[in-house]
Design a protein around this motif. Sequence first.
Motif, PDB file in Angstrom:
ATOM      1  N   ASP A  11       0.826  -1.203   0.000  1.00 41.77           N
ATOM      2  CA  ASP A  11       0.000   0.000   0.000  1.00 41.77           C
ATOM      3  C   ASP A  11       0.865   1.261   0.000  1.00 41.77           C
ATOM      4  O   ASP A  11       0.367   2.376   0.092  1.00 41.77           O
ATOM      5  N   GLN A  12       2.177   1.073  -0.121  1.00 41.99           N
ATOM      6  CA  GLN A  12       3.084   2.198   0.030  1.00 41.99           C
ATOM      7  C   GLN A  12       3.623   2.691  -1.311  1.00 41.99           C
ATOM      8  O   GLN A  12       3.920   1.876  -2.201  1.00 41.99           O
ATOM      9  N   LYS A  36       4.958   7.345   1.390  1.00 44.23           N
ATOM     10  CA  LYS A  36       3.670   7.434   2.081  1.00 44.23           C
ATOM     11  C   LYS A  36       2.728   6.305   1.606  1.00 44.23           C
ATOM     12  O   LYS A  36       2.892   5.772   0.519  1.00 44.23           O
ATOM     13  N   SER A  37       1.732   6.017   2.441  1.00 51.43           N
ATOM     14  CA  SER A  37       0.709   5.051   2.040  1.00 51.43           C
ATOM     15  C   SER A  37      -0.259   5.740   1.083  1.00 51.43           C
ATOM     16  O   SER A  37      -0.260   6.970   0.965  1.00 51.43           O
ATOM     17  N   LYS A  38      -1.092   4.944   0.418  1.00 47.76           N
ATOM     18  CA  LYS A  38      -2.091   5.527  -0.480  1.00 47.76           C
ATOM     19  C   LYS A  38      -3.035   6.448   0.286  1.00 47.76           C
ATOM     20  O   LYS A  38      -3.390   7.529  -0.177  1.00 47.76           O
ATOM     21  N   GLU A  84      -2.407   8.081   3.087  1.00 47.47           N
ATOM     22  CA  GLU A  84      -1.682   9.305   3.473  1.00 47.47           C
ATOM     23  C   GLU A  84      -1.536  10.237   2.281  1.00 47.47           C
ATOM     24  O   GLU A  84      -1.623  11.461   2.415  1.00 47.47           O
TER      25      GLU A  84
END
Length: 147
Positions: free
Chosen positions: A52-53, A81-83, A85
């Motif tokens: 997810d990053q 960042k994650s999606k 974020e």
Amino acid sequence: MSNLRDLYQELVLDHSKAPRNFHALENASGDAQGFNPLCGDQVHVWVQLEGDQVKDVSFTGNGCAISKASASMMTQAVKGKSKAETQALFTAFHRLVTGAGEDPEALGKLAVFAGVSEFPVRVKCASLAWHTLKAALDGANAPVSTE
Ligand code: ZN
């Protein structure tokens, strides 16, 4: 505020002259192209996800200094960042440049784009890369237009 304006001019000049992560990305998980017909800005954004990053992100394109600087600073801001974020940062950035009362403190270096809210025509220049990144993350294949 005048300090922020000086910093804005400095950063926009710096990033538009020497954009960061300015290349195509091999092994991209997704990419998308964006176009802002009002100004003629064109941007192509690549993103590489690991789970997810956002492991890596890059762009190429042609356009005004603001669109280029915004894309360049965006790639620096979302890497790692994650999606979720990334989406939250886009929302905050969009609120900032449209003068919706976002707290610039929450945006780090991107806070320099607060001045864009005084120039509605420039909002699309500043947000084009972000819309395009979102499309790349969503896996959309249709070109993004700000119109
Ligand atoms: Zn532009």
